[in-house]
Design an enzyme around this catalytic site. Structure first.
Site, PDB file in Angstrom:
ATOM      1  N   THR A 133      18.462  27.885  52.415  1.00  0.00           N
ATOM      2  CA  THR A 133      18.165  28.787  53.528  1.00  0.00           C
ATOM      3  C   THR A 133      19.363  28.844  54.471  1.00  0.00           C
ATOM      4  O   THR A 133      20.121  27.887  54.552  1.00  0.00           O
ATOM      5  CB  THR A 133      16.952  28.198  54.281  1.00  0.00           C
ATOM      6  OG1 THR A 133      15.831  28.326  53.437  1.00  0.00           O
ATOM      7  CG2 THR A 133      16.676  28.897  55.583  1.00  0.00           C
TER       8      THR A 133
ATOM      9  N   GLY B 178      14.229  23.426  55.750  1.00  0.00           N
ATOM     10  CA  GLY B 178      13.475  22.372  55.077  1.00  0.00           C
ATOM     11  C   GLY B 178      12.064  22.859  54.811  1.00  0.00           C
ATOM     12  O   GLY B 178      11.832  24.056  54.652  1.00  0.00           O
TER      13      GLY B 178
ATOM     14  N   GLY C 125       8.947  24.356  55.517  1.00  0.00           N
ATOM     15  CA  GLY C 125       8.513  25.200  56.630  1.00  0.00           C
ATOM     16  C   GLY C 125       7.200  24.741  57.243  1.00  0.00           C
ATOM     17  O   GLY C 125       6.980  24.890  58.448  1.00  0.00           O
TER      18      GLY C 125
END
Ligand code: ASP
Length: 333
Positions: free
Chosen positions: A200, A252, A254
Site C-alpha cells: 500500500t 498494514g 486495515g
C-alpha cells in the site's frame, strides 16, 4: 482596485503580514507499504518511494499546495506496479481488484475516501474529486467510478499477471490448509505476512504555507472477501491531517487501524509529542491491544517526520531541505 478608508487600513495590514510571513520548510514523507518485502524487491521498492518523494517535493518547492504534493506522490506510486495501489493492486478472494484510496486536507479538515474501484487508473485523484466536488466523505463502487468518468479520469487494467500469480499461490496455500483465511488475522500476518499485506502507498506533506495533507491508496489485503473496505479510505483510521495537530497515515491490517482509529490517535498524540514520539507510542499501544500488523508514518506541525511499525518491513522515503532524501526498508523480526 485599491480599497479606501478602514478597509484600506485592513488591506495594508494584511499585505504587510503577507510580506513578512515566514515560509515553512516544505517536507514530504511517503511509504510503500508494511508488507513483507522479499530481498530481491528491496531496491525497486526503495527507488519507487524515492521517486515519489522527489516528485511531491518538487510540487512543494514550486510553492504549490500540500494536497497537490501528496496527490502527485501517490499517483507516482499508483502507476508503479511494484506497489499494491492503482495498477498492480492485490486481488480479492475472487481474483478481482477492489482498490481503496483516501485524501485529507489539514487546512480545511475536509477529506474523502473512495472504495471498491475496479478500473480507475488513479484512485487518489477520484478521492480528491469526492473531497472537493461532493458533500460526502466516503463513496464506493460503480457510482463513484461513474463520477470519475464524468471528470475525465483515465481508466486502466489494474489487474496485472504478477498479482494473478501471487493470488493463485495464496489460494493454494489456503486450500492446503497452511493459511487459515482471516480466522486468526493477526497470527497470519505474523506467520504469512507476505500473503496478506500488500505494498500500500501513502504520503504526507507540509507546504510553504505550513499546511498539512495526507493521502493513501491500496488494493487492500490479498484474498479479502469481495466488498471488504479497509482503513485506507476511512478518515481517522487510514489517514488524518489537521494543521493544528499533524498528519499521519497507516499501512498494514486495515481492521486494526479502523478498530483503534490509528491515524487520528497519532495526530492526537502529536499535541504533546514529536512525529516520531507519537508514531512510536501508537505502534506500542497497537502491539499491546491488537498484536502485530501495522506501520505508521507521521508528520508534525514543525515539519518533523516519524516512522514506526511492528511488521517485518516498512518501505519509506522522506525529503526535507535540512536532511535531504532519506529512505529505508527496515526489517524487524
Ligand atoms: N491497510 C490496507 C488495508 O487493510 C492494506 C495495507 O496497508 O497493506 O486495506
Amino acid at each position: 482596485m485599491q480599497p479606501s478608508g478602514a478597509s484600506r487600513l485592513l488591506y495594508l495590514v494584511k499585505m504587510r503580514r503577507h510580506r513578512t510571513q515566514k515560509l515553512a520548510n516544505p517536507t514530504i514523507i511517503v511509504h510503500g507499504g508494511a508488507g513483507d518485502w522479499p530481498q530481491n524487491k528491496h531496491s525497486i521498492g526503495l527507488a519507487g518511494v524515492r521517486k515519489a518523494a522527489t516528485r511531491g517535493f518538487q510540487i512543494l518547492q514550486q510553492g504549490r499546495s500540500a494536497i497537490r504534493a501528496v496527490e502527485v506522490a501517490v499517483i507516482e506510486m499508483e502507476d508503479n506496479p511494484i506497489f499494491n495501489a492503482g495498477t498492480g493492486s492485490t486481488l480479492n478472494f475472487e481474483g478481482k481488484v477492489e482498490a481503496d484510496a483516501g485524501i485529507m486536507d489539514g487546512r480545511t479538515l475536509r477529506g474523502a475516501g473512495v472504495a471498491l474501484l475496479h478500473h480507475v487508473k488513479n484512485p487518489i485523484s477520484l478521492a480528491r474529486i469526492v473531497m472537493e466536488k461532493t458533500d460526502h466523505a466516503l463513496l464506493a463502487g460503480k457510482t463513484v467510478e461513474r463520477l470519475g468518468e464524468v471528470y475525465g479520469l483515465p481508466k486502466a487494467n489494474l489487474r496485472l499477471p504478477e498479482r494473478v500469480r501471487q493470488w493463485k499461490r495464496a489460494k493454494r496455500e489456503l486450500e492446503n490448509g497452511s493459511i487459515k483465511y482471516f480466522s486468526r488475522n493477526l497470527k497470519l500476518v505474523h506467520d504469512k505476512g507476505r500473503f496478506f499485506l500488500g505494498d500500500t502507498v501513502g504520503a504526507l506533506a507540509m507546504d510553504q504555507k505550513g499546511n498539512l495533507a495526507a493521502a493513501d491508496s491500496t488494493g487492500g489485503v490479498s484474498l479479502k472477501l469481495p466488498g471488504r473496505i479497509g482503513d485506507s479510505p476511512i478518515l481517522g483510521a487510514g489517514l488524518y491531517a489537521d494543521n493544528k495537530l499533524g498528519a499521519a497515515t497507516a499501512t498494514g491490517v486495515g481492521e486494526i487501524a479502523m478498530r483503534l482509529v490509528v491515524s487520528k490517535s497519532v495526530c492526537d498524540a502529536m499535541r504533546s509529542s514529536t512525529a516520531q514520539g507519537a508514531a512510536s507510542k501508537t505502534v506500542r499501544d497497537v502491539t499491546t491491544l491488537a498484536g502485530r500488523g501495522l506501520g505508521i508514518v507521521s508528520l508534525d506541525r514543525k515539519g518533523r517526520y516519524g516512522v514506526a511499525h511492528n511488521t517485518p518491513h516498512l518501505c519509506w522515503a522522506a525529503l526535507t531541505k535540512d536532511k535531504g532524501l532519506v529512505s529505508k526498508m527496515v526489517g524487524i523480526r
